[in-house]
Design a protein around this motif. Structure first.
Motif, mmCIF file in Angstrom:
data_model
loop_
_atom_site.group_PDB
_atom_site.id
_atom_site.type_symbol
_atom_site.label_atom_id
_atom_site.label_comp_id
_atom_site.label_asym_id
_atom_site.label_seq_id
_atom_site.Cartn_x
_atom_site.Cartn_y
_atom_site.Cartn_z
ATOM 1 N N PHE A 80 0.850 -1.194 0.000
ATOM 2 C CA PHE A 80 0.000 0.000 0.000
ATOM 3 C C PHE A 80 0.881 1.238 0.000
ATOM 4 N N MET A 81 0.511 2.214 -0.821
ATOM 5 C CA MET A 81 1.291 3.449 -0.906
ATOM 6 C C MET A 81 0.647 4.493 0.014
ATOM 7 N N ALA A 82 1.233 4.676 1.192
ATOM 8 C CA ALA A 82 0.711 5.646 2.162
ATOM 9 C C ALA A 82 1.299 7.021 1.879
ATOM 10 N N GLU A 83 0.449 8.038 1.912
ATOM 11 C CA GLU A 83 0.890 9.408 1.637
ATOM 12 C C GLU A 83 0.866 10.245 2.907
ATOM 13 N N ILE A 84 1.979 10.909 3.180
ATOM 14 C CA ILE A 84 2.101 11.846 4.292
ATOM 15 C C ILE A 84 2.197 13.229 3.666
ATOM 16 N N LYS A 85 1.146 14.037 3.867
ATOM 17 C CA LYS A 85 1.034 15.293 3.125
ATOM 18 C C LYS A 85 1.292 16.499 4.024
ATOM 19 N N PHE A 86 2.097 17.387 3.515
ATOM 20 C CA PHE A 86 2.331 18.676 4.165
ATOM 21 C C PHE A 86 1.969 19.795 3.191
ATOM 22 N N LYS A 87 1.593 20.936 3.760
ATOM 23 C CA LYS A 87 1.316 22.110 2.936
ATOM 24 C C LYS A 87 2.216 23.249 3.390
ATOM 25 N N VAL A 88 2.873 23.870 2.414
ATOM 26 C CA VAL A 88 3.704 25.041 2.673
ATOM 27 C C VAL A 88 2.982 26.241 2.067
#
Length: 387
Positions: A80-88
């Motif tokens: 499974f491709m888990a995504e850890i998302k940040f916003k700048v």
């Protein structure tokens, strides 16, 4: 979220001769722009750290193959491709007037402090263990994010391939990020760092009946793991009780009572020993709540339920309802979850033994002990009984 400094520039007009209009900056607000970083998992403006986020659950499937309920278990081992998302972002009320170049790097010092304070052993994963939407720039010492003209933010996404064989390793992964520098826009004094510490990966299972009918729970007596594990309280006249009894609420086609069953016996106590206990009878109702997966809800009968003559055994604590109770037709086992019985949760496994519901009473025994189903009926129980 972003810190916003409101600089309100108001002009209070005095006497201005020959004026015939308002200045274009009158009654307008301007917000100072500052670079910040935040995680998509965050729900608070001031939150700067999130621990143990759920990223994936591997779900195995028990698939029934025929009407004899032979089955196979399909193991979920897909990566499974888990995504850890940040916003700048740059904050403020206006988008970027020109392209803003921001460099974000890993904050090793913050991670070291976290591990000391939390007595943890989190690590930044090796570059081979994740992919990022922006490549790491060795010269800049971080990930270069460009906020385009006319935009207010840009994303930095880490993708972690989650493998079942490595489930426990992801708990140690951490992504402590810090805005290192930015072009043309100052950095926020408060919101330039954010840490994700710990990726949680779980296992679960489900059932595929493959179109075969979900079997009814057999009426009869069942050996109880909980009762057999508690012989000291289930022994009298040299006999150790080991049974719980299952009866349907009705044997007729009654829509209100179909797929409802009574469990006689509570957690680790036999109905034959304590059925008429002063703290309550032993009433738990099983109700089929998911026909696709054969899942039952178990509800204790509580005081005030006029459909039953007495409430469920409630010594010291009140038992709570439980979900995810499951009957396995191939093994003829019923798994029951008892919640808050004398302050503890218990799981019992009942194995069908016989359709014989005959009680084996103790003559002259305690008045707690039922002598027959007729006696149960005489106490006010009104649903189906093997009389």
């Amino acid at each position: 979220m972003k810190r916003i400094q409101n600089i309100f520039l108001g002009l209070i007009a005095t006497v201005v001769f020959n004026a015939c209009g308002k200045n274009d900056y009158e009654n307008k607000e301007f917000y100072k722009q500052e670079v910040y970083i935040i995680s998509s998992e965050s729900t608070s403006a001031v939150e700067r750290e999130i621990s143990d986020i759920q990223v994936h659950t591997f779900v195995d499937t028990l698939k029934y193959l025929n009407e004899q309920y032979d089955s196979d278990t399909i193991i979920d081992d897909k990566t499974f491709m888990a995504e850890i998302k940040f916003k700048v972002g740059i904050g403020g009320s206006l988008p970027a007037a020109e392209k803003v170049r921001v460099v974000v790097g890993f904050d090793n010092e913050a991670l070291e402090d976290y591990n000391i304070l939390k007595n943890a052993d989190k690590i930044i994963p090796a570059a081979t263990e994740y992919m990022s939407s922006k490549p790491f720039d060795d010269k800049e010492g971080g990930f270069v994010i460009e906020i385009e003209k006319g935009s207010a933010s840009a994303s930095l996404i880490f993708t972690v391939p989650v493998e079942r064989a490595k489930m426990e390793t992801y708990e140690k992964f951490a992504f402590p990020l810090k805005v290192l520098r930015a072009d043309n826009v100052p950095l926020s004094r408060q919101f330039t760092n954010f840490m994700i510490a710990g990726l949680r990966v779980d296992k679960d299972k489900t059932v595929n009946w493959s179109g075969f009918p979900i079997p009814k729970i057999p009426t009869g007596r069942y050996t109880s793991v909980q009762i057999m594990g508690n012989p000291g309280e289930n022994n009298t006249d040299g006999r150790t009780r080991k049974y719980k009894y299952i009866t349907p609420l009705s044997v007729t086609d009654d829509p209100k009572l179909n797929d409802k069953y009574m469990v006689w016996g509570t957690s680790a106590w036999s109905f034959e020993m304590f059925g008429f206990h002063s703290a309550g009878y032993m009433y738990n109702v099983l109700t089929l709540v998911d026909k696709n997966y054969g899942i039952y809800r178990m509800d204790p009968i509580l005081p005030g339920n006029n459909d039953f003559p007495y409430h469920t055994f409630a010594y010291a604590t009140t038992q709570e309802p439980s979900e995810e109770n499951f009957y396995d037709p191939r093994l003829k086992t019923l798994t029951l979850h008892y919640k808050n019985v004398i302050g503890e949760d218990y799981t019992d496994v009942l194995t069908f033994e016989s359709e014989d519901l005959t009680l084996n009473p103790v003559r002259g025994g305690s008045f707690y002990q039922p002598q027959s189903w007729e006696q149960v009926r005489s106490r006010g129980y009104k649903y189906w009984l093997p009389l």
